[in-house]
Write a protein that holds these residues in place. Sequence first.
Motif, PDB file in Angstrom:
ATOM      1  N   ASP A   6       0.796  -1.219   0.000  1.00 10.18           N
ATOM      2  CA  ASP A   6       0.000   0.000   0.000  1.00 10.18           C
ATOM      3  C   ASP A   6       0.834   1.278   0.000  1.00 10.18           C
ATOM      4  OD1 ASP A   6      -2.200  -1.611   0.014  1.00 10.18           O
ATOM      5  OD2 ASP A   6      -2.646  -1.351   2.149  1.00 10.18           O
ATOM      6  N   ARG A   7       1.983   1.254   0.691  1.00 13.59           N
ATOM      7  CA  ARG A   7       2.759   2.497   0.836  1.00 13.59           C
ATOM      8  C   ARG A   7       3.315   3.011  -0.495  1.00 13.59           C
ATOM      9  NH1 ARG A   7       5.761  -1.656   2.839  1.00 13.59           N
ATOM     10  NH2 ARG A   7       7.819  -2.081   1.932  1.00 13.59           N
ATOM     11  N   TRP A   8       3.360   2.153  -1.515  1.00 17.81           N
ATOM     12  CA  TRP A   8       3.932   2.571  -2.796  1.00 17.81           C
ATOM     13  C   TRP A   8       2.892   3.137  -3.756  1.00 17.81           C
ATOM     14  CZ3 TRP A   8       8.740   2.920  -1.812  1.00 17.81           C
ATOM     15  CH2 TRP A   8       9.449   1.928  -1.136  1.00 17.81           C
ATOM     16  N   VAL A   9       1.626   2.982  -3.469  1.00 14.39           N
ATOM     17  CA  VAL A   9       0.575   3.442  -4.385  1.00 14.39           C
ATOM     18  C   VAL A   9       0.697   4.954  -4.614  1.00 14.39           C
ATOM     19  CG1 VAL A   9      -1.908   3.696  -4.736  1.00 14.39           C
ATOM     20  CG2 VAL A   9      -1.003   1.595  -3.726  1.00 14.39           C
ATOM     21  N   GLY A  32      -0.210  -1.816 -12.606  1.00 12.58           N
ATOM     22  CA  GLY A  32      -1.451  -2.411 -12.138  1.00 12.58           C
ATOM     23  C   GLY A  32      -1.714  -2.164 -10.667  1.00 12.58           C
ATOM     24  N   LYS A  33      -0.651  -1.954  -9.906  1.00 13.91           N
ATOM     25  CA  LYS A  33      -0.794  -1.715  -8.471  1.00 13.91           C
ATOM     26  C   LYS A  33      -0.867  -0.228  -8.122  1.00 13.91           C
ATOM     27  CE  LYS A  33       1.143  -6.075  -6.870  1.00 13.91           C
ATOM     28  NZ  LYS A  33      -0.104  -6.451  -6.150  1.00 13.91           N
ATOM     29  N   THR A 237       7.913  -6.131   1.552  1.00 14.27           N
ATOM     30  CA  THR A 237       8.473  -6.420   2.866  1.00 14.27           C
ATOM     31  C   THR A 237       8.457  -5.155   3.724  1.00 14.27           C
ATOM     32  OG1 THR A 237      10.711  -6.034   2.002  1.00 14.27           O
ATOM     33  CG2 THR A 237       9.925  -8.319   2.056  1.00 14.27           C
ATOM     34  N   PRO A 238       8.413  -5.319   5.050  1.00 14.37           N
ATOM     35  CA  PRO A 238       8.230  -4.158   5.931  1.00 14.37           C
ATOM     36  C   PRO A 238       9.398  -3.169   5.883  1.00 14.37           C
ATOM     37  CG  PRO A 238       7.781  -6.210   7.093  1.00 14.37           C
ATOM     38  CD  PRO A 238       8.397  -6.589   5.785  1.00 14.37           C
ATOM     39  N   LYS A 244      10.072   7.453   6.073  1.00 13.33           N
ATOM     40  CA  LYS A 244       9.537   8.790   5.801  1.00 13.33           C
ATOM     41  C   LYS A 244       8.532   8.803   4.661  1.00 13.33           C
ATOM     42  CE  LYS A 244      12.326  10.790   8.751  1.00 13.33           C
ATOM     43  NZ  LYS A 244      13.151   9.640   9.093  1.00 13.33           N
ATOM     44  N   ASN A 245       8.389   7.689   3.945  1.00 10.98           N
ATOM     45  CA  ASN A 245       7.517   7.761   2.766  1.00 10.98           C
ATOM     46  C   ASN A 245       6.213   7.011   2.989  1.00 10.98           C
ATOM     47  OD1 ASN A 245       8.733   5.264   2.785  1.00 10.98           O
ATOM     48  ND2 ASN A 245       8.867   5.123   0.569  1.00 10.98           N
TER      49      ASN A 245
END
Length: 245
Positions: A6-9, A32-33, A237-238, A244-245
């Motif tokens: 989710d953090r990369w969307v 796609g993500k 991966t966590p 910070k992002n």
Amino acid sequence: MVLSFDRWVGKVAIVTGASSGIGAAIAEQLVGKGLKVVGLARRKDRLDQLAQKWNGKKGKLYPLKTDVSKEEDILNAFKWVKDNLGPVHILINNAGILKIGSLGEGDSKIWENIFKVNVLGLCIATREAVKDMKANNIDGHIIQINSIAGHQIPSFPGLNVYPASKYAVTALAETLRLELNSAKSKIKITSISPGAVSTEIASGNEDFKDILENLVKEKLILDAEDIADSVVYALSTPLTSRSKN
């Protein structure tokens, strides 16, 4: 371990060698993500076709004609990203070439080009990504698409300096990991080393035709999508608690 993408969307990812094979498979999954994916490759027409094909997906592909054997092209690509999309969060160094030949009777021009693409281009793109991530206080992720040939020399004929270039990628990934750790940086570095993959880098070499056909027959070869899956896993991966992002 809890996996989450989710953090990369909505974030920016650069994928080199994105016009076909592994690079295209990675770019497709990231688009796609929901990522803004900047695809770098020499064949802009292929990138344009992919961008049109993936129109309507959650994210978007931004095609940029880039020859990663040329530093100026790489610098221009990163400048375009900075000016038009913002900070880089992910870099996938996928571009690579393999030219059949021998060390005893090799062509030095071919050797030079292999190292320019597989090693120097990777180094330059990595440098620019790290600089951008640090300048924007982003704990990003850099993934080097390496090879099993970067850890053990395969007994295939005519591999030329390709294994040497991939051994360099192995060393560069570990050197960067230690460098980032020493600086207490939270930028992550991952090296992915597939075995044989059914892509143009193999099928485009006539001397590999029989070997490739046998690998396919014996089901001993990976698909580009398998490598894309491993990239998504690594990115999921966590992060550390200081992200910070």
